[in-house]
Design an enzyme around this catalytic site. Structure first.
Site, PDB file in Angstrom:
ATOM      1  N   GLU A 189       0.794  -1.227   0.000  1.00  0.00           N
ATOM      2  CA  GLU A 189       0.000   0.000   0.000  1.00  0.00           C
ATOM      3  C   GLU A 189       0.834   1.288   0.000  1.00  0.00           C
ATOM      4  OE1 GLU A 189      -3.354   0.370  -0.137  1.00  0.00           O
ATOM      5  OE2 GLU A 189      -3.635  -1.783  -0.379  1.00  0.00           O
ATOM      6  N   SER A 467     -52.879 -21.583  37.318  1.00  0.00           N
ATOM      7  CA  SER A 467     -52.668 -22.571  38.387  1.00  0.00           C
ATOM      8  C   SER A 467     -51.222 -22.713  38.827  1.00  0.00           C
ATOM      9  CB  SER A 467     -53.192 -23.934  37.930  1.00  0.00           C
ATOM     10  OG  SER A 467     -54.596 -23.884  37.722  1.00  0.00           O
TER      11      SER A 467
END
Length: 772
Positions: A189, A467
């Protein structure tokens, strides 16, 4: 006399010299104005550069880990679950020699671990071999590495807590990265990185010429500094103004900061891919994301691939475009050879290797959004949101990936089989699983599509529990052994309550039947409403409400008689908290999702140890546990054994609300407690009961995970006796209607009933025992 004439001068024409001097004065003025503007702009850009770069603090998300899988001789784990967990942790199926790989041959595994820094120390790399037999580890041995009777695999990262901009990274320091990485990066690069002042004029000139010829921007001449400036400060727009700002800011950055500082920042900032909505920034995270490996352990061909991807992470994505990525990697390897970073033989060998990318990213989006939601709520007690999303914390949770997978499978596979017609498509579900003894949340499912974030029913769906309240009513009663035992007769007969304002309340059983007097344990096992309401009114609604609060319910509870039929609303997580106390014999154990939190460097910040608080008499809870086991053997939960092996002892309770709007089941084995809910988000009727809706979800889960049956320890102060529960009397083991029932000492019946034929049955039982 002649008149004198006055001479006149004709006007002069401006000379070229005057025009030129005027031009230069104007030029000078404009230049000074331009210079002033440039200086002002440079001052502004300098402030932007220094304010962002000075003492820069990257926002690093917190990483959330599952519990580590411990392997040792006799450890409980199935072969499929082990392979699934290895895959989840980013292990590659291969030779089992390379770190982060495993080899499976039938039930035989060879695993090469990568090592991991846990809160209590470093787990070194090892290679282990083991066999799975009957869902247990057998023939466990260390093939290479430090000897130990037990190892911990690297925990799977199950998610993260991200900043709003959704960037993710693992910070690295320049001195700790392989020297080959920055050298390769500069070779490809920016070869003159250590010699330019932020920009490379010759490279820019070449790029400008190419762009002019093409009539568009087709080539860049950017240095690493310019690339960093673009990533940190600017947009990706390809305009001349943006390029000019980039050049100026690059010069300023180089003026203020050291080259190594800039290079290290680049290594942490560069964009290298996407995971859903989350960006993969920096080589540290990219190494984990693509190879499941720490950056320091990368090989040359892996470094070449990552450097090659800088040019275009999407275009060269090795998972989506492997051929394109391979060509790019080999090109980088050739550059490494040209610049002397690799010898010819090393480069040739590297070019012959496959990409070596893991099948799945080891770091991905939140895999379990509902569970991460609960983790975040628990963390909110001690941490600010901005710290969670930016300080790089490491959060070690209690999630068990194998249990979570079984829970999700249970919801996905069961829900489409429940209900009928339009109702079926509207059904939703939630499932919470905890470790019975510790209260650690092992799995959590917030809906029928658990992979998607959204409304988390496990945490936010507050629904009447029906319940499920009954065990706590009877616990309140059995805590008074001078008044109630498991064989106390309770009336299953209708009655009417009249209130001062003239309102009437007349509870009914689900099947609209009445059975007269029934033993208390039978009333609970078959979930009769009328006995529960009568007992609750007798001991007091306030007493029952206090029992619920003792077991971890923090929300307000209405103190009305309808509460005794479960009109009180709770979330599945709250129900799990409440039932945890029943599973642990009366010890309130706060649910935990987090074991430990460390900073990014492994320093411990918070520990979340087991907390236990005794809130009920273990003797009374033992009696309730007995009745809940009866629920599974003889009562409303017995259909679970269509799915679960009959040899597995379980305890549980069904729950149903009016019109089946809510179907519940809560129960536990020797290892796990699970709470399932099924219903509709619009609160519409489903016609499902606890047994026909939530129980199938619960039992399918229980059938999928290896575990031990529930075998409660009989506490001091409890004795078992053979009784005839219809006559509330002691009896002989072989008498008709004889039942072996626990009693708090001193509360057992004081009278006996005999039966004929007891001796004959005793002899038959003795002979039968000889052949069993």
């Amino acid at each position: 006399m002649p008149k004198s004439k006055t001479s006149r001068k004709s006007p002069r024409k401006p000379t070229n010299t005057n025009r030129t001097s005027g031009f230069w004065r104007l030029f000078l003025r404009l230049s000074l104005i331009g210079l002033a503007l440039l200086i002002g702009w440079m001052v502004y850009l300098d402030a932007v550069v220094t304010s962002r770069f000075e003492g820069r603090r990257f926002e690093v998300p917190s990483r959330v880990y599952a519990r580590p899988l411990e392997l040792y001789e006799g450890a409980s784990v199935g072969a499929g679950a082990l392979q699934q967990e290895l895959s989840l942790s980013g292990f590659r199926k291969g030779d089992g020699v390379a770190p982060g790989s495993y080899r499976r041959s039938g039930s035989r595994f060879v695993i090469s671990t990568r090592g991991f820094r846990f809160p209590d120390g470093e787990e070194p790399r090892r290679r282990v071999a083991l066999t799975i037999r009957d869902d247990q580890v057998d023939d466990f041995r260390i093939v290479s590495g430090e000897s130990s009777p037990i190892i911990r695999l690297e925990p799977a990262q199950i998610g993260g807590i991200y900043p709003t901009h959704r960037e993710d990274r693992i910070l690295v320091q320049l001195q700790n990265v392989p020297k080959l990485l920055p050298a390769t990066l500069m070779a490809v690069e920016d070869r003159n990185f250590y010699h330019h002042f932020g920009i490379a004029p010759l490279s820019i000139a070449r790029a400008m010429l190419a762009n002019l010829r093409a009539g568009e921007i087709v080539q860049g001449g950017s240095t690493l500094t310019q690339q960093l400036v673009k990533n940190l400060f600017l947009t990706r727009d390809q305009t001349l103004l943006r390029k000019a700002n980039e050049a100026l800011m690059s010069i300023l950055l180089e003026w203020h900061y050291d080259k190594d500082d800039i290079l290290e920042t680049y290594l942490n900032e560069v964009y290298l891919g996407q995971a859903g909505t989350r960006s993969i920034n920096g080589f540290g995270l990219a190494s984990q994301f693509y190879f499941g490996e720490s950056l320091k352990n990368l090989k040359p061909h892996q470094i070449a691939l990552l450097v090659g991807m800088v040019k275009g992470p999407s275009y060269y994505n090795p998972r989506r475009n492997p051929d394109r990525a391979l060509k790019r990697r080999n090109l980088v390897l050739s550059e490494m050879e040209k610049t002397g970073l690799l010898s010819a033989s090393e480069a040739a060998h590297a070019r012959g290797l496959p990409l070596g990318v893991s099948e799945k990213p080891s770091y991905s989006e939140n895999r379990y959004p509902a569970y991460i939601d609960l983790v975040r709520r628990h963390l909110a007690r001690d941490y600010r949101e901005e710290d969670l999303s930016s300080a790089g914390l490491r959060i070690f949770t209690t999630l068990n990936p194998a249990i979570q997978a079984a829970a999700e499978h249970s919801v996905r596979e069961t829900l489409p089989r429940l209900g009928h017609g339009d109702v079926r498509g509207k059904l939703e579900s939630a499932l919470v699983v905890t470790a019975k003894d510790t209260g650690e949340v092992l799995a959590l499912v917030g809906g029928k599509k658990p992979e998607f974030a959204g409304f988390n029913r496990a945490l936010d769906a507050r629904r009447p529990i029906g319940s499920l309240i009954k065990p706590f009513i009877y616990l309140s009663a059995l805590s008074q052994p001078d008044r109630y035992t498991l064989i106390s007769p309770v009336k299953d007969q209708s009655f009417v309550l009249e209130f001062d304002d003239g309102r009437r309340w007349e509870p009914k059983d689900y099947d609209r039947k009445e059975r007269g007097e029934v033993p208390l344990h039978q009333a609970l096992a078959h979930s009769y409403n009328l006995p529960a309401v009568r007992v609750g009114l007798d001991v007091g609604v306030d007493v029952v409400a206090q029992t619920l609060q003792d077991f971890g319910v923090t929300s307000s509870i209405s103190r009305y008689p309808a509460m005794l039929l479960g009109s009180v609303s709770m979330t599945p997580v709250t129900v799990a908290q409440m039932y945890q106390g029943l599973a642990t014999s009366g010890f309130n154990t706060p649910l935990r999702t987090i074991r430990e939190v460390t900073d990014a460097h492994g320093k411990a910040l918070s520990r979340y140890p087991l907390e236990v608080d005794q809130v009920a008499d273990p003797s009374a809870v033992h009696l309730v546990q007995y009745a809940m086991q009866e629920v599974m053997q003889e009562g409303t939960g017995q259909s679970a054994y269509y799915t679960v092996p009959k040899s597995l002892s379980l305890a549980g309770k069904t729950g149903t609300t009016d019109d089946g709007r809510d179907s519940w089941f809560a129960g536990f084995s020797g290892d796990y407690l699970a709470v399932a809910w099924v219903g509709r988000d619009d609160n519409g009727p489903t016609s499902l009961t606890g047994a026909s809706g939530a129980l199938p979800v619960w039992s399918r889960f229980m059938a999928k995970v290896p575990q031990h049956g529930f075998a409660p320890v009989v506490p001091d102060g409890v004795g078992y006796h053979w009784v005839n529960d219809q006559r509330q009397a002691l009896t002989d083991e072989y008498c008709e209607n004889a039942r072996y029932v626990p009693f708090i000492t001193g509360s057992e019946p004081d009278r006996e009933v005999s039966c004929s034929g007891a001796l004959q049955k005793r002899i038959q039982g003795w002979f039968k025992g000889l052949f069993e």
